[in-house]
Design a protein around this motif. Structure first.
Motif: not given
Length: 109
Positions: A46-58, A74-86
């Motif tokens: 893609l050239q840019g993001f409009r919406v991102l979704m992920s599976s609920h958990l790894t 429309g951003a060309s990058t996104v920051t992915v933040l990782w969290y501990v599920a528990s």
């Protein structure tokens, strides 16, 4: 940096003239940086993001991710933040997430 695996075979799929859907499995970084890791739209074809979704958990069920678009849709990058599920706490600095995988569905152009 997170590793982007091969694109899933059904993607990218044009939904309309200006929206494309792509899905990828993402492997976590070997040394997580608190504040997230950057993921580029080009990794999804893609050239840019409009919406991102992920599976609920790894795949292991230990972590989940959230996305921050630096300049909105429309951003060309996104920051992915990782969290501990528990605990819901962000993963600590230098944590090795290379054994963790999560599926991300991206809509963009």
């Amino acid at each position: 940096m997170a590793t982007v695996e091969n694109q899933l075979p059904i993607q990218p799929t044009g939904l309309t003239d200006d929206v494309i859907m792509a899905c990828r499995n993402i492997t976590g970084p070997t040394s997580y940086t608190t504040g997230g890791v950057t993921l580029g739209a080009t990794a999804f074809g893609l050239q840019g993001f409009r919406v991102l979704m992920s599976s609920h958990l790894t795949a292991s069920g230990t972590y989940f991710v959230r996305f921050q678009m630096p300049s909105g849709p429309g951003a060309s990058t996104v920051t992915v933040l990782w969290y501990v599920a528990s605990s819901g706490a962000q993963v600590t600095n230098a944590t090795n997430l290379s054994a963790e995988k999560i599926r991300i569905l991206a809509f963009g152009y």
